[in-house]
Design a protein around this motif. Structure first.
Motif, short mmCIF file in Angstrom:
data_model
loop_
_atom_site.label_atom_id
_atom_site.label_comp_id
_atom_site.label_asym_id
_atom_site.label_seq_id
_atom_site.Cartn_x
_atom_site.Cartn_y
_atom_site.Cartn_z
N THR A 1 3.03 5.97 7.28
CA THR A 1 2.85 7.17 8.09
C THR A 1 1.45 7.74 7.88
N LEU A 2 0.97 7.71 6.65
CA LEU A 2 -0.39 8.19 6.37
C LEU A 2 -1.44 7.28 6.98
N LEU A 3 -1.19 5.97 6.96
CA LEU A 3 -2.18 5.02 7.46
C LEU A 3 -2.28 4.98 8.97
N GLN A 4 -1.20 5.34 9.67
CA GLN A 4 -1.21 5.18 11.12
C GLN A 4 -0.75 6.44 11.86
N GLY A 5 -0.79 7.59 11.21
CA GLY A 5 -0.37 8.84 11.84
C GLY A 5 -1.41 9.38 12.79
N GLU A 6 -1.22 10.64 13.20
CA GLU A 6 -2.14 11.27 14.14
C GLU A 6 -3.54 11.41 13.53
N GLU A 7 -3.61 11.61 12.22
CA GLU A 7 -4.88 11.64 11.50
C GLU A 7 -4.85 10.53 10.44
N PRO A 8 -5.04 9.29 10.85
CA PRO A 8 -4.85 8.16 9.94
C PRO A 8 -5.83 8.17 8.77
N ARG A 9 -5.31 7.91 7.58
CA ARG A 9 -6.15 7.78 6.40
C ARG A 9 -6.66 6.35 6.30
N GLY A 10 -7.89 6.20 5.87
CA GLY A 10 -8.46 4.87 5.73
C GLY A 10 -7.97 4.16 4.50
N PHE B 1 -3.78 -3.77 8.41
CA PHE B 1 -3.47 -3.08 7.16
C PHE B 1 -3.53 -4.08 6.01
N VAL B 2 -4.10 -3.64 4.89
CA VAL B 2 -4.27 -4.52 3.74
C VAL B 2 -3.87 -3.77 2.47
N ALA B 3 -3.09 -4.44 1.61
CA ALA B 3 -2.81 -3.92 0.28
C ALA B 3 -3.49 -4.81 -0.74
N HIS B 4 -3.98 -4.21 -1.82
CA HIS B 4 -4.62 -4.96 -2.89
C HIS B 4 -4.04 -4.53 -4.23
N LEU B 5 -3.52 -5.51 -4.98
CA LEU B 5 -2.98 -5.26 -6.31
C LEU B 5 -3.42 -6.38 -7.24
N HIS B 6 -3.27 -6.16 -8.54
CA HIS B 6 -3.62 -7.21 -9.49
C HIS B 6 -2.87 -7.00 -10.80
N SER B 7 -2.85 -8.07 -11.60
CA SER B 7 -2.03 -8.06 -12.82
C SER B 7 -2.78 -7.41 -13.98
N LYS B 8 -2.96 -6.11 -13.85
CA LYS B 8 -3.74 -5.33 -14.81
C LYS B 8 -2.99 -5.18 -16.14
N GLN C 1 7.04 11.97 6.20
CA GLN C 1 8.17 11.31 6.85
C GLN C 1 8.01 9.79 6.81
N PHE C 2 9.12 9.11 7.00
CA PHE C 2 9.13 7.65 7.00
C PHE C 2 8.54 7.12 8.32
N ALA C 3 7.81 6.03 8.25
CA ALA C 3 7.36 5.32 9.45
C ALA C 3 8.46 4.35 9.87
N ASP C 4 8.84 4.38 11.13
CA ASP C 4 9.88 3.47 11.62
C ASP C 4 9.40 2.03 11.69
N ASN C 5 8.10 1.86 11.95
CA ASN C 5 7.55 0.51 12.05
C ASN C 5 6.08 0.52 11.68
N ALA C 6 5.53 -0.67 11.52
CA ALA C 6 4.09 -0.81 11.27
C ALA C 6 3.42 -1.24 12.56
N ALA D 1 -4.89 0.10 2.51
CA ALA D 1 -6.01 0.52 3.34
C ALA D 1 -5.87 0.00 4.76
N ARG D 2 -6.53 0.67 5.67
CA ARG D 2 -6.66 0.17 7.03
C ARG D 2 -7.75 -0.89 7.05
N GLY D 3 -7.54 -1.93 7.85
CA GLY D 3 -8.54 -2.98 7.94
C GLY D 3 -9.87 -2.48 8.45
N ASP D 4 -9.85 -1.53 9.40
CA ASP D 4 -11.12 -1.04 9.94
C ASP D 4 -11.88 -0.21 8.91
N ALA D 5 -11.17 0.40 7.96
CA ALA D 5 -11.85 1.14 6.90
C ALA D 5 -12.55 0.20 5.92
#
Length: 214
Positions: free
Chosen positions: A139-148, A100-107, A9-14, A199-203
């Motif tokens: 939703t995956l990053l901040q749900g009931e069982e958050p993924r790192g 929360f942190v995203a990492h991308l690069h010009s591969k 499902q969609f997350a309404d907010n971060a 990723a989550r910052g704490d991860a």
């Protein structure tokens, strides 16, 4: 560990602060990443590392006036450590403060002579390709069982032996010891090949706190 993202499902907010780090080696790809960033549905700060002598003002123009972007930090870095040294050595202190942190690069993976053409676009589209996709990831990053950490399954042209240590096992063991990781994986194991992810910052905290130097 695969999850069908289209069933999430969609997350309404971060529920926390967001940083996006992009390392740009190929200047011609900067506008491609700007198009991705326009899909962001949540406020964020942008950190861009540049490993050439390009015009920083040109990058500033490309990434200015992005919707919901609070601030843009641009830094010229040495062409060392690929895309991860800028993340942890150059911007580590700043990025470590975000939830929360995203990492991308010009591969481009020129070394593969076109064998992995489309890999960058595949990763970019799956991580920042639409507002709906980003909301599902949160939703995956901040749900009931958050993924790192959240990242797409391997690109179809990436061989599965890429999910091994290859020649990096000895150095990997050294860093696992420094990070307190005792169960060092053998054979195949899961990680974001191509090193693009949310990723989550704490991860990521153990890496930000590891004192990694250039």
């Amino acid at each position: 560990n695969l999850i069908d993202i289209n069933k999430v499902q969609f997350a309404d907010n971060a529920r926390g602060s967001i940083a996006i780090h992009i390392h740009i080696f190929y200047h011609d790809l900067s506008k491609e990443f700007a198009r991705y960033l326009k899909k962001m549905p949540f406020p964020y700060d942008l950190y861009v590392s540049v490993s050439d002598n390009g015009d920083l003002e040109a990058y500033q123009r490309t990434f200015s006036s992005l919707p919901l972007c609070g601030s843009v930090s641009l830094k010229l870095v040495e062409n060392r450590g690929r895309d991860l040294a800028p993340m942890f050595c150059t911007f580590g202190a700043e990025l470590s403060k975000y939830e929360f942190v995203a990492h991308l690069h010009s591969k481009k993976s020129i070394y593969s002579k076109g064998a992995t053409e489309g890999w960058r676009e595949y990763l970019g589209n799956n991580l920042l390709g639409s507002e709906e996709r980003i909301r599902r990831i949160f939703t995956l990053l901040q749900g009931e069982e958050p993924r790192g950490i959240v990242y797409p399954q391997n690109f179809i042209s990436v061989p599965y032996w890429a999910n091994t240590w290859l020649a990096n096992r000895q150095l990997g063991q050294t860093w696992c010891s420094r990070l307190g990781i005792c169960d060092i994986p053998r054979g195949y194991f899961d990680f974001p090949t191509g090193s693009m992810f949310w990723a989550r910052g704490d991860a990521l905290a153990p890496l930000f706190q590891a004192g990694i130097k250039l």
